[in-house]
Motif scaffolding. Structure first.
Motif, PDB file in Angstrom:
ATOM      1  N   VAL A   1      -2.756 -12.574   1.088  1.00 54.58           N
ATOM      2  CA  VAL A   1      -2.220 -10.911   0.942  1.00 54.58           C
ATOM      3  C   VAL A   1      -0.945 -10.631   2.071  1.00 54.58           C
ATOM      4  O   VAL A   1      -1.540 -11.092   3.437  1.00 54.58           O
ATOM      5  CB  VAL A   1      -2.547  -9.863   1.195  1.00 54.58           C
ATOM      6  CG1 VAL A   1      -3.962 -10.004   2.028  1.00 54.58           C
ATOM      7  CG2 VAL A   1      -2.515  -7.946   0.473  1.00 54.58           C
ATOM      8  N   TRP A   2       0.482  -9.979   1.502  1.00 52.89           N
ATOM      9  CA  TRP A   2       1.023  -9.962   3.463  1.00 52.89           C
ATOM     10  C   TRP A   2       1.019  -8.647   3.146  1.00 52.89           C
ATOM     11  O   TRP A   2       2.254  -7.818   2.231  1.00 52.89           O
ATOM     12  CB  TRP A   2       2.451 -10.407   2.637  1.00 52.89           C
ATOM     13  CG  TRP A   2       3.063 -11.016   3.938  1.00 52.89           C
ATOM     14  CD1 TRP A   2       4.382  -9.743   4.283  1.00 52.89           C
ATOM     15  CD2 TRP A   2       3.491 -11.509   4.748  1.00 52.89           C
ATOM     16  NE1 TRP A   2       4.871 -10.474   5.161  1.00 52.89           N
ATOM     17  CE2 TRP A   2       4.437 -11.324   6.624  1.00 52.89           C
ATOM     18  CE3 TRP A   2       1.889 -11.847   5.276  1.00 52.89           C
ATOM     19  CZ2 TRP A   2       3.804 -11.998   7.556  1.00 52.89           C
ATOM     20  CZ3 TRP A   2       1.902 -13.011   6.688  1.00 52.89           C
ATOM     21  CH2 TRP A   2       3.142 -13.338   8.291  1.00 52.89           C
ATOM     22  N   ASN A   3       0.853  -7.605   4.491  1.00 51.69           N
ATOM     23  CA  ASN A   3       0.397  -6.633   4.195  1.00 51.69           C
ATOM     24  C   ASN A   3       0.888  -6.230   5.877  1.00 51.69           C
ATOM     25  O   ASN A   3       0.884  -6.901   6.859  1.00 51.69           O
ATOM     26  CB  ASN A   3      -0.589  -5.774   3.751  1.00 51.69           C
ATOM     27  CG  ASN A   3      -1.621  -6.819   4.482  1.00 51.69           C
ATOM     28  OD1 ASN A   3      -2.052  -7.152   5.670  1.00 51.69           O
ATOM     29  ND2 ASN A   3      -2.904  -6.068   3.929  1.00 51.69           N
TER      30      ASN A   3
ATOM     31  N   GLU B   1       7.410   2.611   4.733  1.00 51.92           N
ATOM     32  CA  GLU B   1       6.961   2.653   5.924  1.00 51.92           C
ATOM     33  C   GLU B   1       7.053   1.399   7.304  1.00 51.92           C
ATOM     34  O   GLU B   1       7.489   1.056   7.975  1.00 51.92           O
ATOM     35  CB  GLU B   1       6.094   3.608   6.403  1.00 51.92           C
ATOM     36  CG  GLU B   1       5.935   3.791   8.220  1.00 51.92           C
ATOM     37  CD  GLU B   1       4.689   5.411   8.407  1.00 51.92           C
ATOM     38  OE1 GLU B   1       4.493   4.805   9.298  1.00 51.92           O
ATOM     39  OE2 GLU B   1       4.601   5.514   7.508  1.00 51.92           O
ATOM     40  N   ILE B   2       6.705   0.754   5.960  1.00 53.20           N
ATOM     41  CA  ILE B   2       5.874  -0.544   6.644  1.00 53.20           C
ATOM     42  C   ILE B   2       7.211  -1.367   6.686  1.00 53.20           C
ATOM     43  O   ILE B   2       6.956  -2.718   7.547  1.00 53.20           O
ATOM     44  CB  ILE B   2       4.777  -1.117   5.900  1.00 53.20           C
ATOM     45  CG1 ILE B   2       3.230  -0.330   6.065  1.00 53.20           C
ATOM     46  CG2 ILE B   2       4.648  -2.848   6.031  1.00 53.20           C
ATOM     47  CD1 ILE B   2       1.970  -0.615   5.641  1.00 53.20           C
ATOM     48  N   ARG B   3       7.434  -1.853   5.855  1.00 52.39           N
ATOM     49  CA  ARG B   3       8.817  -2.567   5.427  1.00 52.39           C
ATOM     50  C   ARG B   3      10.086  -1.949   6.691  1.00 52.39           C
ATOM     51  O   ARG B   3      10.312  -2.642   7.429  1.00 52.39           O
ATOM     52  CB  ARG B   3       9.179  -2.601   3.522  1.00 52.39           C
ATOM     53  CG  ARG B   3      10.378  -3.318   3.298  1.00 52.39           C
ATOM     54  CD  ARG B   3      11.666  -2.902   2.638  1.00 52.39           C
ATOM     55  NE  ARG B   3      12.997  -3.436   2.907  1.00 52.39           N
ATOM     56  CZ  ARG B   3      14.381  -2.909   3.517  1.00 52.39           C
ATOM     57  NH1 ARG B   3      14.160  -1.724   4.127  1.00 52.39           N
ATOM     58  NH2 ARG B   3      15.024  -3.934   3.221  1.00 52.39           N
TER      59      ARG B   3
ATOM     60  N   GLY C   1       0.510  -1.252   0.634  1.00 56.87           N
ATOM     61  CA  GLY C   1       0.118   0.162  -0.018  1.00 56.87           C
ATOM     62  C   GLY C   1       0.974   1.238  -0.520  1.00 56.87           C
ATOM     63  O   GLY C   1       2.349   1.149  -0.195  1.00 56.87           O
ATOM     64  N   PRO C   2      -0.047   2.446   0.175  1.00 53.18           N
ATOM     65  CA  PRO C   2       0.815   4.220   0.173  1.00 53.18           C
ATOM     66  C   PRO C   2       2.329   4.154   1.241  1.00 53.18           C
ATOM     67  O   PRO C   2       2.806   4.756   0.840  1.00 53.18           O
ATOM     68  CB  PRO C   2      -0.256   4.839   0.389  1.00 53.18           C
ATOM     69  CG  PRO C   2      -1.705   4.010   1.210  1.00 53.18           C
ATOM     70  CD  PRO C   2      -1.308   2.467   0.630  1.00 53.18           C
ATOM     71  N   LEU C   3       1.570   3.322   2.313  1.00 49.91           N
ATOM     72  CA  LEU C   3       3.017   3.580   2.899  1.00 49.91           C
ATOM     73  C   LEU C   3       3.965   2.334   3.231  1.00 49.91           C
ATOM     74  O   LEU C   3       4.854   1.736   4.278  1.00 49.91           O
ATOM     75  CB  LEU C   3       2.167   3.678   4.860  1.00 49.91           C
ATOM     76  CG  LEU C   3       1.371   4.466   4.872  1.00 49.91           C
ATOM     77  CD1 LEU C   3       1.173   4.761   6.374  1.00 49.91           C
ATOM     78  CD2 LEU C   3       2.176   5.865   4.673  1.00 49.91           C
TER      79      LEU C   3
END
Length: 253
Positions: free
Chosen positions: A225-227, A173-175, A168-170
């Protein structure tokens, strides 16, 4: 006192696990416990539980980042705090009643730190993943070092368009936030095949997560899904196992 083969095997495994943590300061205390066990002051089950108790105490403190120098004092004086007529309960009480830098982290503190800690850089990362993997195994235990620690979100800082879309858009940051945390780590024998592929590819390859014999990958087989949400959910599931593997002793009444 002589234990049956099942207990002997469990005690041997418990000492191997404790040795992996390299808690040399605990061995003089455990040697005294062993002598008392040999003299019949405690039975096989109690001896095993005390070894596992020390393991939990040490691991929880390491995850919570509590300085290890306090452990020297803890184990140097622990035997003087024990009522050997009520051996196991007495050891549990002594550790539970420690405070400040000698404390035995409770479940809430342990879980809070476990879910956000950089587990990949943790000295005992293989040990931790191995214990989680083997949590419901009594035989044919998996040896984690025969596998490779795999990041589900790739370590490559240049995320592919597929990964950018999935996160997604972040995405960046998530990574950065979850890359080395428990929820994003697993074991595999096919690290090179997985490489930086998308989650769906890693899951559905011939030797992907969906076909893995490892318990750590069982939940990944069902994940679509992996989020961020999936990472947090898996971390919480593994955390629920962890508080049982490295359990906090029931406070004596």
């Amino acid at each position: 006192m002589t234990c049956n083969r099942e207990y002997e095997s469990q005690i041997q495994q418990a000492f191997e696990d404790l040795n992996t943590l390299k808690v040399d300061v605990a061995y003089p205390f455990l040697l005294e416990v062993y002598r008392d066990y040999s003299q019949g002051l405690l039975n096989c089950s109690e001896f095993l539980q005390i070894i596992r108790l020390i393991e939990s105490y040490v691991l929880r403190r390491a995850i919570c980042g509590i300085p290890t120098n306090a452990q020297n004092k803890t184990f140097a004086t622990l035997s003087r705090e024990i009522n050997k007529k009520n051996y196991l309960t007495s050891v549990q009480s002594a550790l539970v009643n420690k405070s400040s830098y000698q404390r035995f982290p409770r479940d809430d503190e342990f879980l809070r730190e476990l879910l956000v800690k950089d587990i990949y850089s943790f000295r005992n990362c293989y040990y931790l993943l191995q214990k989680l993997e083997n949590s419901d195994r009594t035989k044919e235990l998996v040896k984690a070092k025969e596998y490779t620690i795999k990041h589900i979100i790739p370590q490559n800082p240049q995320l592919s368009p597929v990964w950018m879309t999935e996160l997604g858009p972040l995405a960046e940051e998530i990574r950065n936030k979850y890359l080395h945390t428990l929820g994003n780590l697993t074991l595999t024998g096919y690290n090179s095949e997985y490489s930086d592929r998308s989650f769906a590819e890693k899951r559905d390859l011939k030797n992907g997560f969906a076909n893995s014999p490892l318990n750590l990958n069982r939940g990944l087989a069902k994940c679509q899904v992996w989020n961020e949400s999936a990472i947090k959910k898996r971390a919480e599931e593994l955390g629920a196992i962890a508080v049982k593997v490295w359990s906090y002793p029931l406070e004596p009444r």
